[in-house]
Design an enzyme around this catalytic site. Structure first.
Site, PDB file in Angstrom:
ATOM      1  NE  ARG A  19      22.597  12.457 -20.345  1.00  0.00           N
ATOM      2  CZ  ARG A  19      23.121  12.677 -21.527  1.00  0.00           C
ATOM      3  NH1 ARG A  19      24.402  12.461 -21.728  1.00  0.00           N
ATOM      4  NH2 ARG A  19      22.373  13.112 -22.522  1.00  0.00           N
ATOM      5  CG  ASP A  54      19.072  12.625 -23.175  1.00  0.00           C
ATOM      6  OD1 ASP A  54      19.395  12.385 -24.349  1.00  0.00           O
ATOM      7  OD2 ASP A  54      19.897  12.904 -22.275  1.00  0.00           O
ATOM      8  CD  GLU A 104      25.090 -13.250   0.708  1.00  0.00           C
ATOM      9  OE1 GLU A 104      23.891 -13.043   0.519  1.00  0.00           O
ATOM     10  OE2 GLU A 104      25.809 -13.863  -0.092  1.00  0.00           O
ATOM     11  N   PRO A 110      19.636  -3.658  -4.121  1.00  0.00           N
ATOM     12  CG  PRO A 110      19.859  -5.992  -4.137  1.00  0.00           C
ATOM     13  CD  PRO A 110      20.532  -4.734  -3.674  1.00  0.00           C
TER      14      PRO A 110
HETATM   15  N1  SAM Z   1      22.007 -10.154  -0.512  1.00  0.00           N
HETATM   16  C1  SAM Z   1      21.553  -8.909  -1.072  1.00  0.00           C
HETATM   17  C2  SAM Z   1      20.072  -9.027  -1.424  1.00  0.00           C
HETATM   18  O1  SAM Z   1      19.628 -10.101  -1.772  1.00  0.00           O
HETATM   19  O2  SAM Z   1      19.358  -8.005  -1.352  1.00  0.00           O
HETATM   20  C3  SAM Z   1      22.346  -8.595  -2.346  1.00  0.00           C
HETATM   21  C4  SAM Z   1      23.754  -8.236  -2.066  1.00  0.00           C
HETATM   22  S1  SAM Z   1      24.644  -7.809  -3.528  1.00  0.00           S
HETATM   23  C5  SAM Z   1      25.428  -9.300  -3.950  1.00  0.00           C
HETATM   24  C6  SAM Z   1      25.967  -6.805  -2.932  1.00  0.00           C
HETATM   25  C7  SAM Z   1      25.787  -5.321  -3.092  1.00  0.00           C
HETATM   26  O3  SAM Z   1      25.648  -4.979  -4.462  1.00  0.00           O
HETATM   27  C8  SAM Z   1      24.581  -4.713  -2.423  1.00  0.00           C
HETATM   28  O4  SAM Z   1      24.800  -4.476  -1.046  1.00  0.00           O
HETATM   29  C9  SAM Z   1      24.385  -3.431  -3.198  1.00  0.00           C
HETATM   30  O5  SAM Z   1      25.183  -2.382  -2.726  1.00  0.00           O
HETATM   31  C10 SAM Z   1      24.858  -3.824  -4.589  1.00  0.00           C
HETATM   32  N2  SAM Z   1      23.752  -4.135  -5.493  1.00  0.00           N
HETATM   33  C11 SAM Z   1      23.401  -5.350  -5.953  1.00  0.00           C
HETATM   34  N3  SAM Z   1      22.367  -5.284  -6.778  1.00  0.00           N
HETATM   35  C12 SAM Z   1      22.031  -3.986  -6.879  1.00  0.00           C
HETATM   36  C13 SAM Z   1      21.024  -3.277  -7.582  1.00  0.00           C
HETATM   37  N4  SAM Z   1      20.144  -3.886  -8.361  1.00  0.00           N
HETATM   38  N5  SAM Z   1      20.984  -1.940  -7.446  1.00  0.00           N
HETATM   39  C14 SAM Z   1      21.859  -1.292  -6.644  1.00  0.00           C
HETATM   40  N6  SAM Z   1      22.828  -1.909  -5.959  1.00  0.00           N
HETATM   41  C15 SAM Z   1      22.921  -3.245  -6.063  1.00  0.00           C
END
Ligand code: SAM
Length: 238
Positions: free
Chosen positions: A154, A169, A116, A89
């Site tokens: 795609r 698109d 995490e 994220p």
């Molecule tokens: N503790 C992290 C933070 O606050 O940045 C979030 C961890 S999340 C619960 C677990 C995993 O989900 C991440 O390591 C990532 O691979 C994936 N993930 C969560 N949100 C995402 C997003 N918006 N885009 C891409 N991957 C995401």
């Protein structure tokens, strides 16, 4: 194009890889997808891929050793390693220009997180591109990896039945606008009719109507797209 997916939950991809468009692309040898279970690289006596965070706090952190060693094995540096992406994220938000860039690659390696997230040294040692689906937190990177695969394939020639679909698109190269409204049979439903222009067979008029609808929809819903500088290098020459 070859995708390598590193995940703690390989089974999540099973149904997805059988999905019709992707499955057809795999059958036509346009796409290859290899799913790797991160647990196969855990080398401590309990086969652990995660551990408690130093400094305390909730949850578990994915350990550096299995990820680094998995990537070193999965992704040989020669002849063309392609791009290494870690879903997070905290990364750059996935958008259509990035999807178009990724579709030019021969190979993409996608690292999916859980819990995490990763020990920071995964990022410091592997220097992946961090890519996000948006400003929200998923439980894992698998859904985000599927979003990348789905949007990238795609654009691979031969994958869609009609290549024009991807050209028209929303957000696509060349206009970066929202797509015009689409209609199909019946011509009338509950008092709502298909616009007359679409039934007349005049292609110039249809094109002009679609362009105008596309601009209007974009102006109302996403005016920010109209104000973005064009990424078409020939635009000023026209
Ligand atoms: N503790 C992290 C933070 O606050 O940045 C979030 C961890 S999340 C619960 C677990 C995993 O989900 C991440 O390591 C990532 O691979 C994936 N993930 C969560 N949100 C995402 C997003 N918006 N885009 C891409 N991957 C995401």
């Amino acid at each position: 194009m070859r995708f390598d997916l590193l995940t703690l939950f390989p089974e999540i991809f099973t149904g997805y890889l059988g999905e019709s468009l992707l499955n057809k692309a795999i059958d036509k040898q346009l796409v290859e997808a290899h799913v790797h279970n991160l647990r196969n690289w855990a080398n401590d006596k309990h086969n652990r891929v995660d551990d408690r965070p130093f400094g305390g706090g909730p949850g578990m952190v994915i350990r550096v050793q299995p990820v680094v060693e998995a990537i070193e094995q999965i992704r040989p540096l020669a002849p063309s390693p392609g791009r290494l992406i870690l879903l997070s994220p905290q990364g750059k938000t996935l958008d259509q220009p990035l999807v178009e860039e990724l579709a030019q690659e021969q190979r993409l390696t996608l690292i999916c997180g859980r819990y995490e997230g990763f020990d920071q040294r995964v990022i410091d040692l592997l220097h992946p591109e961090e890519v996000s689906l948006g400003d929200f937190v998923l439980n894992g990177g698998e859904v985000a990896a599927m979003a990348i695969i789905d949007s990238v394939i795609r654009l691979i020639p031969g994958v869609l039945g009609d290549e024009q679909s991807a050209v028209d698109d929303s957000f696509s190269e060349g206009n970066r606008l929202l797509e015009f409204p689409q209609y199909t049979r019946p011509r009338e439903y509950r008092g709502l009719s298909v616009p007359e222009v679409l039934l007349g067979g005049n292609h110039q008029e249809i094109l002009a109507w679609r362009k105008q609808q596309s601009l209007e929809k974009t102006r109302v819903r996403r005016a920010d797209l109209l104000n973005k500088p064009s990424d078409d290098p020939n635009e000023n020459k026209r």
